[in-house]
Design a protein around this motif. Structure first.
Motif, PDB file in Angstrom:
ATOM      1  N   THR A 188      19.304 -11.716 117.902  1.00 29.07           N
ATOM      2  CA  THR A 188      18.353 -12.105 116.255  1.00 29.07           C
ATOM      3  C   THR A 188      18.368 -10.616 116.165  1.00 29.07           C
ATOM      4  O   THR A 188      17.155 -10.478 117.087  1.00 29.07           O
ATOM      5  N   ILE A 189      17.946 -10.085 115.449  1.00 28.09           N
ATOM      6  CA  ILE A 189      17.474  -8.620 115.326  1.00 28.09           C
ATOM      7  C   ILE A 189      17.119  -9.177 114.183  1.00 28.09           C
ATOM      8  O   ILE A 189      17.426  -8.762 112.699  1.00 28.09           O
ATOM      9  N   LEU A 190      15.703  -8.789 113.769  1.00 29.43           N
ATOM     10  CA  LEU A 190      14.065  -8.229 112.944  1.00 29.43           C
ATOM     11  C   LEU A 190      14.287  -7.125 112.596  1.00 29.43           C
ATOM     12  O   LEU A 190      14.161  -6.228 113.879  1.00 29.43           O
ATOM     13  N   ASN A 191      14.299  -6.466 111.542  1.00 35.21           N
ATOM     14  CA  ASN A 191      14.013  -5.160 111.188  1.00 35.21           C
ATOM     15  C   ASN A 191      13.520  -5.382 109.485  1.00 35.21           C
ATOM     16  O   ASN A 191      14.131  -5.845 108.837  1.00 35.21           O
ATOM     17  N   ASN A 192      11.843  -5.404 109.367  1.00 29.67           N
ATOM     18  CA  ASN A 192      11.788  -5.086 107.776  1.00 29.67           C
ATOM     19  C   ASN A 192      11.931  -3.914 107.388  1.00 29.67           C
ATOM     20  O   ASN A 192      11.735  -2.643 107.668  1.00 29.67           O
ATOM     21  N   PHE A 193      13.304  -3.868 107.053  1.00 35.62           N
ATOM     22  CA  PHE A 193      14.086  -2.375 106.391  1.00 35.62           C
ATOM     23  C   PHE A 193      13.299  -1.518 105.789  1.00 35.62           C
ATOM     24  O   PHE A 193      11.659  -1.529 104.850  1.00 35.62           O
ATOM     25  N   GLY A 194      12.603   0.343 106.478  1.00 31.67           N
ATOM     26  CA  GLY A 194      11.669   0.757 105.883  1.00 31.67           C
ATOM     27  C   GLY A 194       9.931   0.989 106.349  1.00 31.67           C
ATOM     28  O   GLY A 194       9.312   1.366 106.112  1.00 31.67           O
ATOM     29  N   HIS A 195      10.103  -0.146 107.414  1.00 35.89           N
ATOM     30  CA  HIS A 195       8.667  -0.388 107.786  1.00 35.89           C
ATOM     31  C   HIS A 195       8.669   0.070 109.636  1.00 35.89           C
ATOM     32  O   HIS A 195       9.631  -0.827 110.308  1.00 35.89           O
ATOM     33  N   PRO A 196       7.661   0.969 110.296  1.00 37.54           N
ATOM     34  CA  PRO A 196       7.889   0.367 110.941  1.00 37.54           C
ATOM     35  C   PRO A 196       7.782  -0.395 112.188  1.00 37.54           C
ATOM     36  O   PRO A 196       7.138  -1.609 112.152  1.00 37.54           O
ATOM     37  N   CYS A 197       8.328  -0.891 113.443  1.00 39.25           N
ATOM     38  CA  CYS A 197       8.544  -2.194 114.354  1.00 39.25           C
ATOM     39  C   CYS A 197       7.051  -3.049 114.395  1.00 39.25           C
ATOM     40  O   CYS A 197       7.033  -3.495 114.126  1.00 39.25           O
ATOM     41  N   SER A 198       5.552  -1.206 114.601  1.00 37.47           N
ATOM     42  CA  SER A 198       4.630  -2.237 114.364  1.00 37.47           C
ATOM     43  C   SER A 198       4.136  -2.816 112.791  1.00 37.47           C
ATOM     44  O   SER A 198       3.138  -3.796 113.117  1.00 37.47           O
TER      45      SER A 198
END
Length: 344
Positions: A313-323
């Motif tokens: 499961t890959i979580l990525n809030n695209f356009g925002h850093p991981c923090s």
């Protein structure tokens, strides 16, 4: 006082620089003699070099290159050039004959100039210099396909990119890790609880990291909700939560021991880092937290299973850093992977 501090720092830098350069030339001469001896011992076998000296995740991801090169050179003496801290990652590969510890990229430049290797598969992008040495390492094959540090994550996963930089076809195979029995026995002696949740919270770059308060909150929820123990791996711990079900192994494991702990996990949760590549290469089920890294927004460094979307499961809030990845997303992903919570 400030002027003296600057002068002192300057002289320390100069001392470190020239000590390094002298040591580099000594190391180069010794390695050249050693390689000449290897060629003599190898007889008619060509001496073939695979070059990817760092980083941890890059080396793990590019393991299939060894198998590809071995198929192309079945009778060759195959040697991997690697930095000292990553030797474990290549030392036990069954298709390698040897490895050579690289002191710095400049030393590699001098070794390649000698022509000692019959064939070279160099996976490095050009211009990754030593901080002390003037030599600028160039990889003409990478330059020919316009692979640079500014665009490499937009071109595909690490294996896909670096195999082409070496002059090979774009490889897509699953990476593997070769963990010897003695390492498995050492991990077994740690008496780790069966099928733990393993987490890795801190990378070598702050832009890849998720806030410590979120990690502590997640660990507390996992331990309160599920019967699985939680183990943290890596160099430094960020978990301050006190719980009998939590175990901190940060800074206590070798690279292969870390990989073995991850291999035994019920679930791995981590950020984009070397241990995440270990999870991919050892068959672990994972939740990975990604975010924007410099100008790279939509990138995936993993090949094989994880690129195909298997056990991941890959979580990525695209356009925002991981923090800035919402805590709720990670908790929900964990709940989906772990299933029905235990009864209270």
């Amino acid at each position: 006082m400030a002027s003296w501090s600057k002068q002192r720092a300057l002289w320390i830098h100069r001392y470190n620089k020239y000590t390094h350069i002298v040591g580099k030339f000594r190391s180069f001469v010794w390695k050249y003699i050693y390689l000449r001896w290897l060629k003599y011992k190898a007889g008619n076998r060509p001496l073939v070099a695979i070059i990817l000296s760092e980083q941890m995740g890059d080396i793990i991801a590019c393991e299939p290159v060894v198998r590809e090169v071995r198929q192309r050179h079945p009778d060759a003496y195959l040697i991997w050039l690697v930095r000292k801290q990553y030797v474990e990652l290549v030392k036990y590969h069954p298709d390698l004959d040897n490895y050579l510890v690289e002191k710095c990229p400049s030393e590699r430049v001098y070794l390649l100039r000698t022509g000692i290797f019959d064939t070279v598969y160099n996976m490095h992008i050009s211009h990754r210099k030593c901080k002390y040495c003037p030599e600028d390492p160039i990889n003409p094959t990478a330059d020919q396909i316009d692979l640079t540090f500014d665009n490499y994550y937009n071109r595909g996963d690490l294996l896909y990119m670096f195999s082409q930089a070496a002059g090979l076809p774009a490889l897509t195979a699953d990476p593997k890790m070769y963990i010897p029995e003695k390492v498995r026995q050492r991990v077994s002696s740690l008496n780790i609880s069966e099928a733990p949740i393993v987490i890795h919270c801190q990378s070598s770059h702050v832009m890849r990291d998720w806030p410590p308060e979120n990690w502590n909150r997640l660990v507390r929820w996992l331990l309160d909700t599920y019967p699985y123990p939680v183990i943290e791996v890596g160099l430094e711990s960020v978990i301050t939560e006190k719980h009998p079900g939590f175990r901190n192994l940060c800074g206590q494991l070798s690279l292969l021991e870390t990989a073995e702990v991850i291999r035994q996990s019920h679930l791995f949760i981590g950020i984009d880092s070397g241990p995440a590549h270990m999870a991919n290469a050892t068959g672990a089920t994972s939740i990975l937290l990604l975010g924007q890294l410099f100008d790279f927004v939509d990138y995936l460094p993993y090949s094989g299973r994880y690129k195909r979307g298997e056990d991941i499961t890959i979580l990525n809030n695209f356009g925002h850093p991981c923090s800035e990845l919402p805590y709720g997303w990670v908790q929900e992903a964990a709940a989906q992977r772990l299933g029905q919570p235990k009864l209270v």
